[in-house]
Design an enzyme around this catalytic site. Structure first.
Site, short mmCIF file in Angstrom:
data_model
loop_
_atom_site.label_atom_id
_atom_site.label_comp_id
_atom_site.label_asym_id
_atom_site.label_seq_id
_atom_site.Cartn_x
_atom_site.Cartn_y
_atom_site.Cartn_z
N MET A 279 -11.99 4.74 -0.49
CA MET A 279 -12.58 5.02 0.83
C MET A 279 -13.15 6.44 0.74
SD MET A 279 -9.58 3.29 3.12
CE MET A 279 -8.37 3.44 1.78
N MET B 267 -8.57 8.26 -0.10
CA MET B 267 -9.39 8.68 1.05
C MET B 267 -9.83 10.13 0.84
SD MET B 267 -7.03 7.23 4.16
CE MET B 267 -6.39 5.56 4.11
N ASP C 147 -6.58 -6.38 4.39
CA ASP C 147 -5.95 -5.07 4.36
C ASP C 147 -5.96 -4.44 5.75
OD1 ASP C 147 -6.87 -2.03 2.48
OD2 ASP C 147 -5.20 -2.50 3.82
N HIS D 126 -1.26 -1.23 -4.14
CA HIS D 126 -2.54 -0.90 -3.50
C HIS D 126 -2.62 0.61 -3.30
CE1 HIS D 126 -6.07 -1.93 -1.03
NE2 HIS D 126 -5.68 -1.02 -0.18
N ASP E 251 -4.59 3.65 -1.86
CA ASP E 251 -5.61 3.99 -0.86
C ASP E 251 -6.14 5.40 -1.06
OD1 ASP E 251 -3.88 2.02 1.49
OD2 ASP E 251 -5.94 1.71 0.83
N SER F 97 0.85 -1.20 0.00
CA SER F 97 0.00 0.00 0.00
C SER F 97 0.88 1.24 0.00
CB SER F 97 -0.87 0.02 1.26
OG SER F 97 -1.30 1.35 1.51
N MET G 210 -11.43 -5.77 5.55
CA MET G 210 -10.62 -4.80 6.30
C MET G 210 -10.31 -5.38 7.67
SD MET G 210 -9.96 -2.36 4.34
CE MET G 210 -9.14 -1.29 5.52
N HIS H 199 -8.37 1.31 -3.98
CA HIS H 199 -9.27 1.09 -2.84
C HIS H 199 -9.94 2.41 -2.52
CE1 HIS H 199 -9.48 0.01 1.77
NE2 HIS H 199 -10.68 0.10 1.23
C1 DX5 Z 1 -6.20 1.69 5.71
C2 DX5 Z 1 -5.76 1.29 4.32
C3 DX5 Z 1 -4.76 0.18 4.35
C4 DX5 Z 1 -3.52 0.60 5.07
C5 DX5 Z 1 -2.72 -0.60 5.44
O1 DX5 Z 1 -7.35 2.48 5.61
O2 DX5 Z 1 -6.87 0.82 3.60
O3 DX5 Z 1 -4.43 -0.21 3.03
O4 DX5 Z 1 -2.75 1.44 4.26
O5 DX5 Z 1 -1.68 -0.13 6.18
P1 DX5 Z 1 -0.92 -1.08 7.20
O6 DX5 Z 1 -0.46 -2.25 6.38
O7 DX5 Z 1 0.20 -0.18 7.70
O8 DX5 Z 1 -1.90 -1.46 8.25
ZN ZN Z 2 -6.45 -0.13 1.55
#
Ligand code: DX5
Ligand code: ZN
Length: 222
Positions: free
Chosen positions: A71, A39, A181, A35, A37, A10, A143, A69
């Protein structure tokens, strides 16, 4: 079957000012997915990046799966943007929709753009909540932390959910990948693979460590 795990670093934990290097090094180490992320500061408290970062990665890396991903609130509206930006796979959150029809619409929209469709559930959401969508999914994202930031501790209840989706897939003949994840490291990864996971997302366990190559290799060999 040993050694069929996919590793998806990620970039949330990467140096995004050094993006090309950060993606290239994980690809070289054996990661088949990256990956991304996304947000929006509304669906989750933090804000990261939008389609422009996906476009930067996909303009340079055609041979690593851009595992986006989302969010964000109202993902349906933004699927075309993230598809145009070069995502290979777009995962949306069940909890970002008000009605079941919207979830089906989002999955169909992702497929209409020629991409793979993923659906994710937060730790507090029961796996049965997405039963209706399983026949149409290419990926289920469990998750194992509350979405919104990296570096959190793995939540044990994700193991039963992974086992649930594996059993469902085997019994009903579905074809989705199971991705986990959050809080993934050598120890938690092993347990999730034993429970049935296909794709391991890891941020803080991989990025920021000199021995990231061994760490990736260790996950690939599970
Ligand atoms: C959290 C993300 C994850 C996160 C994982 O909201 O969706 O992908 O980056 O990070 P680690 O592996 O550090 O928990
Ligand atoms: Zn993620």
């Amino acid at each position: 079957m040993m050694g069929k795990v996919i590793v998806a670093p990620s970039i949330l934990s990467a140096d995004r000012n050094n993006l090309s290097f950060e993606v290239a090094k994980m690809k070289k180490a054996g990661a088949a997915f990256i990956h991304l992320d996304v947000m929006d500061g509304k669906f989750v408290p933090n804000t990261t990046f939008g389609p422009e970062l996906v476009a930067r990665v996909s303009s340079e890396f055609s041979d690593i799966v851009k595992d986006t991903h989302l969010m964000i609130v109202d993902p349906l509206k933004q699927i075309p943007e993230f598809a145009k930006a070069g995502s290979d796979l777009i995962t949306v959150h069940l909890e970002s929709f008000d009605r079941e029809e919207e979830v089906f619409e989002a999955i169909d929209s992702i497929h209409r753009h020629g991409l793979k469709a993923g659906l994710s559930i937060k730790p507090a959401t029961a796996p049965e909540a997405i039963d209706a969508f399983l026949p149409k999914l290419d990926l289920v994202l469990v998750m194992s932390v509350e979405p919104g930031k990296g570096g959190q501790a793995f939540m044990e209840n994700s193991l039963d959910k992974i086992a649930y989706f594996k059993k469902k897939r085997d019994f009903c003949g579905y074809s989705y990948l199971i991705e986990v994840d959050g809080g993934i490291n050598a120890e938690t990864a092993k347990r999730t693979v034993e429970a049935g996971v296909d794709v391991l997302v890891a941020g803080s366990y991989l990025y920021g460590h000199e021995d990231y190559e061994e760490r990736v290799r260790g996950l690939l060999e599970l």
